[in-house]
Design a protein around this motif. Structure first.
Motif, short mmCIF file in Angstrom:
data_model
loop_
_atom_site.label_atom_id
_atom_site.label_comp_id
_atom_site.label_asym_id
_atom_site.label_seq_id
_atom_site.Cartn_x
_atom_site.Cartn_y
_atom_site.Cartn_z
N MET A 138 -1.42 -5.11 -4.64
CA MET A 138 -2.05 -4.84 -3.36
C MET A 138 -3.42 -5.51 -3.28
O MET A 138 -3.77 -6.14 -2.28
N LEU A 139 -4.21 -5.38 -4.33
CA LEU A 139 -5.54 -5.97 -4.35
C LEU A 139 -5.47 -7.49 -4.29
O LEU A 139 -6.26 -8.13 -3.58
N ARG A 140 -4.53 -8.09 -5.02
CA ARG A 140 -4.38 -9.56 -4.97
C ARG A 140 -4.05 -10.02 -3.56
O ARG A 140 -4.65 -10.97 -3.05
N CYS A 141 -3.09 -9.35 -2.92
CA CYS A 141 -2.69 -9.74 -1.56
C CYS A 141 -3.85 -9.58 -0.58
O CYS A 141 -4.12 -10.47 0.23
N GLY A 142 -4.52 -8.46 -0.65
CA GLY A 142 -5.62 -8.19 0.28
C GLY A 142 -6.80 -9.12 0.08
O GLY A 142 -7.36 -9.64 1.04
N GLY A 193 0.82 -1.21 0.00
CA GLY A 193 0.00 0.00 0.00
C GLY A 193 0.85 1.26 0.00
O GLY A 193 0.57 2.22 -0.72
N ARG A 194 1.92 1.25 0.80
CA ARG A 194 2.84 2.41 0.79
C ARG A 194 3.53 2.56 -0.56
O ARG A 194 3.74 3.67 -1.03
N ASP A 195 3.82 1.43 -1.21
CA ASP A 195 4.40 1.48 -2.56
C ASP A 195 3.43 2.11 -3.55
O ASP A 195 3.83 2.89 -4.42
N VAL A 196 2.14 1.78 -3.41
CA VAL A 196 1.12 2.39 -4.28
C VAL A 196 1.10 3.91 -4.08
O VAL A 196 1.05 4.67 -5.06
N LEU A 197 1.17 4.35 -2.83
CA LEU A 197 1.18 5.79 -2.56
C LEU A 197 2.37 6.47 -3.23
O LEU A 197 2.24 7.57 -3.79
N ILE A 198 3.54 5.83 -3.17
CA ILE A 198 4.73 6.40 -3.81
C ILE A 198 4.50 6.52 -5.32
O ILE A 198 4.82 7.56 -5.92
N CYS A 199 3.93 5.50 -5.92
CA CYS A 199 3.67 5.53 -7.37
C CYS A 199 2.68 6.63 -7.73
O CYS A 199 2.84 7.32 -8.74
N ILE A 200 1.65 6.79 -6.90
CA ILE A 200 0.68 7.87 -7.14
C ILE A 200 1.37 9.21 -7.05
O ILE A 200 1.19 10.08 -7.91
N ASP A 201 2.17 9.40 -6.01
CA ASP A 201 2.87 10.67 -5.82
C ASP A 201 3.83 10.98 -6.95
O ASP A 201 4.04 12.14 -7.30
N ALA A 255 1.83 6.07 -14.10
CA ALA A 255 0.59 5.32 -14.35
C ALA A 255 0.83 3.81 -14.44
O ALA A 255 0.02 3.02 -13.93
N VAL A 256 1.91 3.39 -15.08
CA VAL A 256 2.19 1.96 -15.21
C VAL A 256 2.51 1.36 -13.84
O VAL A 256 2.00 0.29 -13.48
N ALA A 257 3.31 2.06 -13.05
CA ALA A 257 3.66 1.57 -11.71
C ALA A 257 2.44 1.56 -10.80
O ALA A 257 2.29 0.65 -9.99
N ILE A 258 1.57 2.54 -10.94
CA ILE A 258 0.33 2.55 -10.14
C ILE A 258 -0.48 1.30 -10.45
O ILE A 258 -0.92 0.59 -9.54
N ALA A 259 -0.66 1.02 -11.73
CA ALA A 259 -1.46 -0.15 -12.12
C ALA A 259 -0.85 -1.44 -11.57
O ALA A 259 -1.56 -2.29 -11.02
#
Length: 127
Positions: A108-112, A86-94, A98-102
Motif C-alpha cells: 500500500m505504501l509503495r503504491c501510494g 488499503g482494504r486488504d490491509v484492514l482485513i489483515c489487521i482484523d 502480522a506477516v500479512a499486515i507487513a
C-alpha cells in the motif's frame, strides 16, 4: 531442515482512474478538481507518515484507523488500486496476521508513494 528463501522484486504500479478524474473535472471544473487532487495527495502523504508511525509503534488500533481514513481519499481521486490494497490491509489487521499486515502495508505504501511522486513531477498516471 533446509528452507529456501525467495527474494521478491515488487513491481507495483499506481494508476489514477481516468473516469474518476474526468468526473471530478466535469462536475467541479478543472481548477477545483486540481485543487482537490493536490489537497488529497498532501493529506495522503501526511497519513502515510502516521501509518508508518502507528506500525512502528505496534499501534494496530491507530494503524487501522489511519488506513481506514485513507481509503475514501484514494477513491475520491481515482486511486482505486490503492483503496483496494488499503482494504486488504484492514482485513489483515482484523485477522491479526502480522506477516500479512507487513506485506500488504508495504504494498500500500509503495503504491501510494509512487502515485504522489509521479503526480509531483507531472506524470500522467491515468489508465
Amino acid at each position: 531442515m533446509v528452507e529456501q528463501i525467495s527474494i521478491l522484486h515488487p513491481r507495483d504500479t499506481a494508476y489514477f482512474d481516468e473516469d474518476t478524474l474526468n468526473a471530478l473535472s466535469r462536475d467541479l471544473g478543472s481548477s477545483v478538481a486540481e485543487n482537490i487532487l493536490c489537497r488529497a495527495l498532501e493529506d495522503m502523504a501526511e497519513r502515510f507518515l502516521q501509518i508508518r508511525d502507528d506500525y512502528g509503534d505496534g499501534n494496530l488500533l491507530g494503524l487501522r484507523k489511519s488506513v481506514h481514513a485513507l481509503i475514501p481519499i484514494a477513491e475520491q481521486i481515482g486511486l482505486l488500486g490503492l483503496a483496494r490494497v488499503g482494504r486488504d490491509v484492514l482485513i489483515c489487521i482484523d485477522q491479526g496476521d502480522a506477516v500479512a499486515i507487513a506485506a500488504t502495508l508495504c504494498r500500500m505504501l509503495r503504491c501510494g508513494e509512487m502515485a504522489i511522486s509521479c503526480a509531483e513531477i507531472g506524470m500522467d498516471l491515468s489508465l
